[in-house]
Design an enzyme around this catalytic site. Sequence first.
Site, PDB file in Angstrom:
ATOM      1  N   SER A  13       0.804  -1.223   0.000  1.00 48.57           N
ATOM      2  CA  SER A  13       0.000   0.000   0.000  1.00 48.57           C
ATOM      3  C   SER A  13       0.833   1.267   0.000  1.00 48.57           C
ATOM      4  O   SER A  13       0.331   2.346  -0.287  1.00 48.57           O
ATOM      5  CB  SER A  13      -0.927   0.013   1.224  1.00 48.57           C
ATOM      6  OG  SER A  13      -0.142   0.055   2.411  1.00 48.57           O
ATOM      7  N   SER A  16       5.193   1.520   4.317  1.00 53.69           N
ATOM      8  CA  SER A  16       6.603   1.593   4.739  1.00 53.69           C
ATOM      9  C   SER A  16       7.287   2.822   4.169  1.00 53.69           C
ATOM     10  O   SER A  16       8.041   3.505   4.865  1.00 53.69           O
ATOM     11  CB  SER A  16       7.360   0.330   4.312  1.00 53.69           C
ATOM     12  OG  SER A  16       6.901  -0.792   5.024  1.00 53.69           O
ATOM     13  N   ALA A  34      13.754  -3.652  12.173  1.00 54.11           N
ATOM     14  CA  ALA A  34      13.205  -4.583  11.189  1.00 54.11           C
ATOM     15  C   ALA A  34      12.839  -5.887  11.904  1.00 54.11           C
ATOM     16  O   ALA A  34      13.701  -6.541  12.486  1.00 54.11           O
ATOM     17  CB  ALA A  34      14.231  -4.846  10.094  1.00 54.11           C
ATOM     18  N   THR A  35      11.551  -6.238  11.866  1.00 53.43           N
ATOM     19  CA  THR A  35      11.085  -7.422  12.593  1.00 53.43           C
ATOM     20  C   THR A  35      10.954  -8.660  11.720  1.00 53.43           C
ATOM     21  O   THR A  35      10.741  -9.748  12.238  1.00 53.43           O
ATOM     22  CB  THR A  35       9.735  -7.147  13.274  1.00 53.43           C
ATOM     23  OG1 THR A  35       8.768  -6.860  12.255  1.00 53.43           O
ATOM     24  CG2 THR A  35       9.829  -5.989  14.256  1.00 53.43           C
ATOM     25  N   HIS A  50      13.547  -3.855   0.749  1.00 55.26           N
ATOM     26  CA  HIS A  50      13.500  -2.813   1.780  1.00 55.26           C
ATOM     27  C   HIS A  50      14.898  -2.282   2.078  1.00 55.26           C
ATOM     28  O   HIS A  50      15.094  -1.077   2.215  1.00 55.26           O
ATOM     29  CB  HIS A  50      12.856  -3.353   3.068  1.00 55.26           C
ATOM     30  CG  HIS A  50      11.365  -3.272   3.062  1.00 55.26           C
ATOM     31  ND1 HIS A  50      10.669  -2.270   3.689  1.00 55.26           N
ATOM     32  CD2 HIS A  50      10.436  -4.078   2.499  1.00 55.26           C
ATOM     33  CE1 HIS A  50       9.381  -2.465   3.512  1.00 55.26           C
ATOM     34  NE2 HIS A  50       9.212  -3.545   2.803  1.00 55.26           N
TER      35      HIS A  50
END
Length: 176
Positions: A13, A16, A34-35, A50
């Site tokens: 969407s 981020s 960052a998980t 990312h």
Amino acid sequence: MNGVTLVLGGARSGKSRLAEARITALDGPWVYVATGQAYDDEMRERISHHRERRDPRWETVEEPVQVSRVLKEAGGRPVLVDCLTLWLTNLLMQERDIQQDVKEFLEALRLREGPTVLVGNEVGLGIVPQNALARRFRDEAGFLHQRIAAEAGEVVFVAAGLPLTLKSPSMKSASL
């Protein structure tokens, strides 16, 4: 938690990207929590995407579970947590005490001295999942987002790359 912004949206969407822009508009250094964990090729590709897109001035902390600890250690630096629903997945997969981890997370947010942007996938807009674990995940994500949104200074929903402000410091929050 006036310094906390919750950014929600569906997959791809733009949430981020919006969250990163919110943090990089502030003075650095910035902390990127960052998980995500790379369990398969698709996730490795997403994580790589990312990383490549991220400004090199970020201090990246890859922490799948102990996010509260990272928030405390960040001091007054701006922090981005991406993403809450991956964090929740990690907690569920490790069969942790979700309520205790969420309680500690909210306490860490309340103590934060610096701005914090949290990213979460809004998963409650679709069909009811067929299996019990998926239904529990959907429910826990909804409860987590509600608890954060109730206290956050700002809540934004992103669809098609467009932000819709659901709550801002100038708005009065409705209680459920």
